[in-house]
Structure formats: structure tokens, C-alpha cells
Scaffold this active site. Structure first.
Site, PDB file in Angstrom:
ATOM      1  CE  LYS A 265      36.115  41.709  28.415  1.00  0.00           C
ATOM      2  NZ  LYS A 265      37.043  41.759  29.567  1.00  0.00           N
ATOM      3  CD  GLU A 350      51.055  40.208  35.933  1.00  0.00           C
ATOM      4  OE1 GLU A 350      49.969  39.772  35.520  1.00  0.00           O
ATOM      5  OE2 GLU A 350      51.782  40.995  35.267  1.00  0.00           O
ATOM      6  NE  ARG A 378      52.856  39.668  33.055  1.00  0.00           N
ATOM      7  CZ  ARG A 378      52.508  40.410  32.002  1.00  0.00           C
ATOM      8  NH1 ARG A 378      52.613  39.904  30.783  1.00  0.00           N
ATOM      9  NH2 ARG A 378      52.028  41.617  32.148  1.00  0.00           N
TER      10      ARG A 378
END
Length: 613
Positions: A265, A350, A378
Site C-alpha cells: 500500500k 460492524e 450494516r
């Protein structure tokens, strides 16, 4: 190993977008040397353009070579390529005819920061929430009849290792394992991170695969093979020939195959590579050479919350905090650093965060779950059935509530008030300034039952002093002569615009009271007392008009037998495009001029009724 673009490379020349406006035939004709040069050009363009607009930079720097290989192997859009999450699709956009428009990224009426079906036939889904790609791939493959090998089509699902921590990803994986004959290539983009480093057993397992260990033992099958799926890798995702070879082999197998690619990344840009927080995952406008902002930003709501949360943690030892792989973005890094044993990162999950918080509350803790407002949807079942039904004292802190701006429809936190208004026993607060955020947060973590604190993605403006308090409601402005033509009930930071609107209205002879309910849901009884004493009522909220504070107040007035017509200012029941927060609020009348117009309209409607009394 692919050549790495030099850190801090010169920015792209003016004709860079034209040079990158390629079709697939041109991409297929390139030799590997030209492909490495193309990767360097794309990386330079990403740094220049994303630093100018803001956006998701680190993750896209990490998928340049992988994206090139994908488009050489798969014939998009005939072969659907689905990204999970969609913020890693910038290179895909460049390679599918949008290089010339890339300078408009995340600007109003410009390119979206996520895949967009309206933009291109190459964008099959608009998946900007994590862990969905494998379910999409399963549905696409089954729905398109791709089990018929004569069709020759495939589906590629690119999923980050962080997104693999979400439950839906494993539901998709489980169902793909039930239909292993489907020609689906799962490209696992393993960079060890989402925002934060990937956590849990999956992270350890992937680390073992990267190190050459196949399973719990030295030579055992990995988790994907144990599910009955084919597995290729690990492969260096920055080595275009190696990545292309693995993808081509997987495509030719005509079955569900996991291709495990390893990427870095932030690759190729020193500020991202050396960023310890999240490798410049999501950035604002920055200097493309130094990676620093051109001008210091004001203190954000997130920063105010983070500092206060750490202070409350020191004061109350029973407070615990939970995050879904986003301790930095939601402001919990200071708390996590001071109290690591009381901080829990559950990954991009979540539902797990909310249900775990309920269990912690049952055990005597005071849990605080910090999440972007758009992501709480969610876990609504857990908020309703696992927290509220049990009356657990869990505090939900919703960052990025209301209009978020450049991230667009999927990230506007505009749905929370409408959803949460239906949940029994749940209280929702909307602080107008930093001081109120601190006060309301303290009330939440020391109170009983579930609470929500919501605030926007913005700098926290100056404090707005109250003139007086009425049973928990703060009066911020009133007419000195005592005229009560219009009552403005403003939620959260929009109180500042309401106060400015009141000044403008009084210059036109209209007497205005501005009040901040603080706890906006359920509707405070004192709000009805204020309504009774005013001719017209306008509510202002940074959320959907349907089911929000204004709608709840209107219903409460009906139940109380009050004759007032409530003018509700808020966001329409629509998916709102991307643009700056200020632009979008103004477009929907949620600024001082819009509030003035709505107030005059409400007054004009109320006065004929007054004359008939």
C-alpha cells in the site's frame, strides 16, 4: 520484480492523460518494458491528481501493476471486474477510457471516487462498502450463466485482505465453494491493511502463506483449499508478468480460483510508504512532493472527539472503545494508545462491533462504538435487537454524519436519523459545536440506555453560546422586542446557519427564535412548548427529511393537537451526488440563504391562518 517509480517523481506532463487514454488492444500490444513504464506514468498521475483533489491514494498506488495485469487477462466489460472495496478502482478508471476526465475526480459533476454505473459500462457495481464483491461475483456468475463453458466469460473479484474480515465476504466465499464450477477468479489483494493493519486469525493465516507456510502446520492446506477452492500464489502483485501469468492460469481453469497477490500500500510515493498511520489511505488536498497540506486545516470534529474520548477514558475505567478497522479515521487512536487493553479493533465487521459491545455492557463495561454514519446501516439489526432490546448502555459515535462531500452517495451519512428514530429507548444527540460535543459525549457515557452522538466531516466551527436553557433545549437567539414570528429548531452544526438566517430575517422585520434541541430524538417535550408560543416553525437538519427530526416533531405536534404546519428542511429521499459539503448543503437549502427563504415561505403560509382565528 517490477521497477518501482522513483519516490517524489516529477508530476505528469500536460499530455499525460492523453498518453494514458488507451484501449485494450493497445494494452495487449505492449511489451513488459513498456508496461513497467506505463505503471510509472500511472503512479505519477495518481500522485499529482489525487493530491490536487483529495481521495484514496495509498491503496491505488498499491494496485497499479495488478490493475494492468487484470485488464490484459480479462476482457472488460464482457468479463465483469468487481472491486472490493471500490476505492481501489482508480487505475481501473484510467485504463477504461477515463484518463482525460481524471482531473475532475470527486468534484461535483466529475468522476466518482468509486465505481459508477453511470460513468462507464466497465463499472458493473458501485460497491463502496466493504466485503460485497464475492457475493456480487457469485450472483453475476450464476445470473449470466457463466457455468456454461461455451460462453467463455469470467468474473474477476478483487478483494482486499481487510475486506475479507467482513462476514458477508465469508458468506460469499461459502456459497462460491458450493458452486466451484463457476468461472470466478477471486483476486485477494493482500497488503496487510484496510485503514489499519488487518487483524485476527485471517491476518495470521495470510502472513503464514506469505512466509511459505500452507496452513496451521508446515504443509497443510490453506483455508481456501479446505473450503474446496483452487488456490494460486502468493504472487508478487507488483510483478506484472508473474501476476498476469497467475491470473491467466486461473481464468483458463474455468472454476472458482483464489489468486493470492501481495502488494504494498502506498508503493512508489515516499510520503505514503513512510506514513505509519494508514499509508496515506485517504487524503485531503496535499503537496504532491512533500505529502503535507498546503495550509493547516482547522480542528476537525473527529479530532475533538478523539481527545475528549481519551480524557473520559482516564476518568472512567469502565469505558471501552470499539472500531471497525478505523481507529485513526474515527478518532480513537489517542484512546487506543493510552488504553490498549480497553480498545478493540474487530476488523471491517460492524455487526460484530455492535453485538460485542452489547456483551461488554452486559458484563459491566461502558462501550463506545465509533463508526462512520454510513456504515452503521450494516449493523442496524444489532443496534435494534442486541443493544436496544436489551436496553444496554452502549454509546454510538457516528462520524461523517449528514453530507460528507466528495465521497458521494454511498458515504453521505444521511440515513441515520430516519433509521434510528424507529428504535425504542434510543436517544440521539447532535452537537452544534466542540463544547457541546464534549458535554453530550459525557452525558451519553454516564447515562442509562443506548445513545448516539452524530457529527459531520468538517472542521468544528466556533462555539455558539446559549442565551438560556429550557429543559435541555438551548436558546441561541431571540428577538429583543419579544416577537415570535418564526421558531427555527436547528440540529447540530447547522445551528450556525440558523443564527445567521435569524439575523437576516430580523433585518426584514421578522421576529425569530433559534433553539438547539441538543438531544434531537426522541423529540423533547420542551420543543412542543416552544412550538406553542410561535407562529411558524422551521426545522433544519443535515439528514433525510423523511423520518428525521422534523418529521418526528410534526408527528408529535399532531399527537399534541397543535395546529402548526412544520416546515422541514433536510435532504431529499434521493442518492445525492458527490461534491463539496458546502456546495451540497447550499444546493438543498441547508445554508443561511436557504433557511431565510424557507422561513419566509412558512410565515406566508401561517399568516392567512392567523387572520381567520
Amino acid at each position: 520484480m517490477a521497477e518501482q517509480a522513483a519516490p517524489n517523481a516529477p508530476v505528469a506532463r500536460p499530455d499525460a492523460e492523453s498518453r494514458l487514454d488507451l484501449d485494450r488492444s493497445a494494452l495487449l500490444a505492449m511489451g513488459h518494458g513498456r508496461l513497467r513504464a506505463l505503471a510509472a506514468e500511472i503512479r505519477t498521475m495518481l500522485v499529482e491528481q489525487v493530491c490536487a483533489s483529495g481521495g484514496h491514494l495509498g491503496v491505488n498506488l498499491g494496485v497499479v501493476e495488478l490493475s494492468i495485469a487484470l485488464h490484459r487477462v480479462f476482457d472488460s466489460p464482457r468479463d465483469p471486474i468487481v472491486f472490493d472495496t471500490g476505492h481501489q478502482s482508480y487505475v481501473h478508471k484510467i485504463l477504461t477510457g477515463r484518463a482525460k476526465e481524471f482531473g475532475s475526480l470527486r468534484r461535483r459533476h466529475g468522476l466518482s471516487g468509486y465505481p459508477s454505473r453511470a460513468e462507464s459500462v466497465h463499472d458493473w457495481v458501485e460497491n463502496s462498502h466493504a466485503s460485497t464483491a464475492l457475493s456480487y461475483a457469485h450472483g453475476l456468475a450464476a445470473g449470466l450463466g457463466l457455468h456454461d463453458h461455451r460462453a467463455g466469460r469470467s468474473v474477476a473479484a478483487v478483494i482486499g485482505d481487510g475486506a475479507m474480515t467482513g462476514g458477508l465476504a465469508w458468506e460469499g466465499l461459502n456459497n462460491l465453494a458450493e458452486r466451484p464450477e463457476l468461472p470466478v477468479v477471486i483476486v485477494l489483494n493482500d497488503n496487510g491493511r484496510s485503514y489499519d493493519p488487518t487483524i485476527g486469525g485471517l491476518a495470521r493465516h495470510l502472513a503464514g502463506l506469505r512466509a511459505g507456510r500452507r496452513g496451521p502446520g508446515a504443509d497443510g492446506p490453506n483455508v481456501f483449499e479446505q473450503l474446496g477452492l483452487a488456490y494460486l500464489g502468493p504472487v508478487d502483485g507488483h510483478d506484472i508478468p508473474a501476476t498476469e501469468a497467475a491470473l491467466r492460469k486461473a481464468r483458463e481453469m474455468r472454476q472458482v480460483v483464489v489468486v493470492h497477490t501481495v502488494t504494498d500500500k502506498g508503493r512508489g510515493w515516499a510520503p505514503a510508504e513512510t506514513d505509519p498511520a494508514d499509508r496515506m489511505h485517504g487524503i485531503g488536498v496535499l503537496d504532491p512532493v512533500t505529502g503535507r497540506p498546503h495550509a493547516p486545516a482547522g480542528t476537525s470534529w473527529t479530532e475533538v472527539f478523539g481527545r475528549e474520548m481519551a480524557e473520559l477514558g482516564a476518568e472512567f475505567e469502565d469505558i471501552v472503545c470499539l472500531s471497525g478497522a478505523m481507529r485513526g479515521p474515527v478518532g480513537l487512536a489517542p484512546f487506543a494508545e493510552r488504553f490498549p487493553e480497553r480498545f478493540f479493533d474487530v476488523g471491517i465487521a460492524e455487526q460484530q462491533a455492535v453485538c460485542t459491545a452489547s456483551g461488554m455492557a452486559m458484563a459491566g463495561s461502558r462501550p463506545v462504538v465509533a463508526v462512520y454514519a454510513t456504515f452503521l446501516t450494516r449493523a442496524l439489526d444489532q443496534v435494534l435487537m442486541d443493544v436496544a432490546l436489551h436496553r444496554m448502555p452502549v454509546t454510538f459515535v457516528l462520524d461523517r454524519a449528514g453530507v460528507t462531500g466528495p465521497d458521494g452517495a454511498s458515504h453521505h451519512g444521511m440515513w441515520d436519523l430516519g433509521f434510528l428514530a424507529q428504535i425504542p429507548g434510543l436517544r440521539v444527540a447532535a452537537p452544534r459545536d466542540a463544547g457541546q460535543l464534549k458535554a453530550l459525549l459525557r452525558e451519553a457515557v454516564t447515562g442509562t440506555g443506548p445513545c448516539v452522538i452524530r457529527f459531520p466531516k468538517a472542521a468544528a466551527g466556533p462555539g455558539i453560546a446559549r442565551l438560556k436553557g429550557i429543559d435541555g433545549i438551548d436558546v441561541l437567539h431571540h428577538d429583543e422586542a419579544g416577537k415570535r414570528d418564526v421558531l427555527l429548531l436547528a440540529c447540530g452544526p447547522l445551528a450556525a446557519d440558523a443564527v445567521e438566517a435569524a439575523r437576516r430575517l430580523e433585518a426584514r422585520g421578522v421576529g425569530v427564535t433559534v433553539a438547539d434541541p441538543r438531544w434531537v430524538l426522541p423529540v423533547p417535550e420542551a420543543a412542543l412548548d416552544l412550538v406553542r408560543s410561535h407562529g411558524s416553525v422551521v426545522t433544519v437538519e443535515d439528514g433525510c427529511r423523511v423520518g428525521g427530526f422534523g418529521a418526528a416533531l410534526a408527528l408529535a405536534c399532531v399527537d399534541a393537537g397543535l395546529p402548526h404546519r412544520i416546515r422541514v428542511l433536510g435532504l431529499p429521499r434521493e442518492f445525492i451526488e458527490h461534491g463539496s459539503r458546502g456546495e451540497l448543503l447550499a444546493a438543498h437549502g441547508l445554508d443561511a440563504p436557504g433557511i431565510v427563504r424557507a422561513s419566509l415561505d412558512a410565515l406566508a403560509l401561517a399568516r392567512p391562518a392567523e387572520r381567520t382565528r
